[in-house]
Design an enzyme around this catalytic site. Sequence first.
Site: not given
Ligand code: NOJ
Length: 560
Positions: A21, A29, A98, A199, A256, A329-330
């Site tokens: 940040d 940011d 992305d 995505d 993805e 991040h997931d």
């Molecule tokens: C995959 C992304 O990596 C995730 O963070 C997101 O919640 C879902 N697709 C929906 O866009």
Amino acid sequence: MERKWWKESVVYQIYPRSFMDSNGDGIGDLRGILSKLDYLKELGVDVIWLSPVYQSPNDDNGYDISDYQAIMDEFGTMQDWERLLEEVHRREMKLIMDLVINHSSDEHPWFMESRRSKDNPYRDFYIWRQGRNGAEPNNWESCFSGSAWHFDEATGEYYLHLFSKKQPDFNWENPDLRRALYDMMTWWLDKGIDGFRLDVINFISKEPGLPDAPNREGKKYVFGGQYFINGPRIHEFLQEMHKEVFSKYDIMTVGEMPGVTTEEAILYTGEDRHELNMVFQFEHMDLDSGPGGKWDVKPWTLKDLKTVMTRWQKALENRGWNSLYLNNHDQPRMVSRFGDDTAYREESAKMLATFLHMMQGTPFIYQGEEIGMTNVRFSSIEDYRDIETLNMVREKVMENVEDMGKVMRAIHMKGRDNARTPVQWDDTKHAGFTTGTRWISVNPNYKEVNVKKALLNPVFYYYKKLIQLRKQHEIIVYGSYDLILENHEQIYAYTRTLGNEKFVVICNFFNSTPCFELPAYLKSYKEIELVIANYEVDSANEIESMVLKPFEARVYRLVF
Ligand code: NOJ
């Protein structure tokens, strides 16, 4: 095999909200990222992947886009973004964006038009259906719990949302929609970006008729994946996208793809297919999920990890290209999931990095991985921010699930916020991430685990060395992979081969001291050299038989 820059690159993923940040509002940011570019250059990465920075109401932290051609106010301005791209390029790195085009935000003007009336020109940009006997059009469950349909009062129909109800799915059957998306993608490429991470791109083609998913357990909603994962027109759509957009630029594309198989991945990434460069597969991420899915946590096994990784390595060899990742991040932090995030945090972080970076494919590093950041265990649900986690908890509460302790344990192991706590830059307040009130709490271990410390201690430098090795040894990029010691219960070992050279990669996945024996057919080498190791190693000649330390990793180069 064709030589390509994206095969020889290492990618670093930034989740902007949690990276750095610059203005004290508690949210990472673009200027924050700018201030850390020298750090990334020092690490040696080639490509930066930015998780979404577009205008968004942030129902799903930017994965719900309301304007694809504007920057989110909290992250800065288009000028900041242009400056970022310029500075990335000036440092001879690349930037990929992305691209979230399975769905938009419900606040996107197209959707706002679409929901207005049944004959609106944008109606058909999304997937609208009539209800069935007063209920949803089919039984599909959203990836974020509950029905995948939302009833819209204005026109009395339901729209499909495979994710949150603020993320309506696009109707890819509509050629006008596809054209509009290709134009938007072209606009970004013309700004000079170096590619896209797409995505859930294998969800865009839905089975016509949107049939009910088989419901053996009589549940209210069930995952309808078989009707939209790798759907009937997916290859046609990607080939069209390639022809209309990608083919005009020298870029990198990674899709993805939850639920993708090796057979499908060959079709998506085959050089003669003109679809994508590589995909993110999920099989290794599903090894600790039971029959109830992600939150039904079960222990993973090394045997399964060997089977899955080896299947992907061999299947795509000369036929496609792998992406390599152990977290993002997931996903939970890799060192907490596959290593030891306490006593052997550093050793196991380095071992896992060795394991991954020595395989064939393009490695992805997720922010903080390079200093061995760990999962977080917030004790209160109040500290969690992720919509997937919060929706799941809400559903459990509604179902009157009694064992909330079990739910919390699952969140500690699998929740996406494990990866979303701020990057730990130093040991000052909020780990140096912000001077304001952070949008999510910092992992309390920041005094121990932070970049400042890592620059003095070796995890960061170990990653740096792994990245340098890739530049020095073609075999790391182009060599073929073979599993050795297949049935060993603690050691994951494999070779890479190119010409008369072999790399032997030896990884102990446990807090134990197993014995490694070099297979007989590898003993006829003429030269041997230790390439990298996460402990001090005395002599290279030990390779024929050695006792490994906990989470030890070594890579040897043999010449035949
Ligand atoms: C995959 C992304 O990596 C995730 O963070 C997101 O919640 C879902 N697709 C929906 O866009």
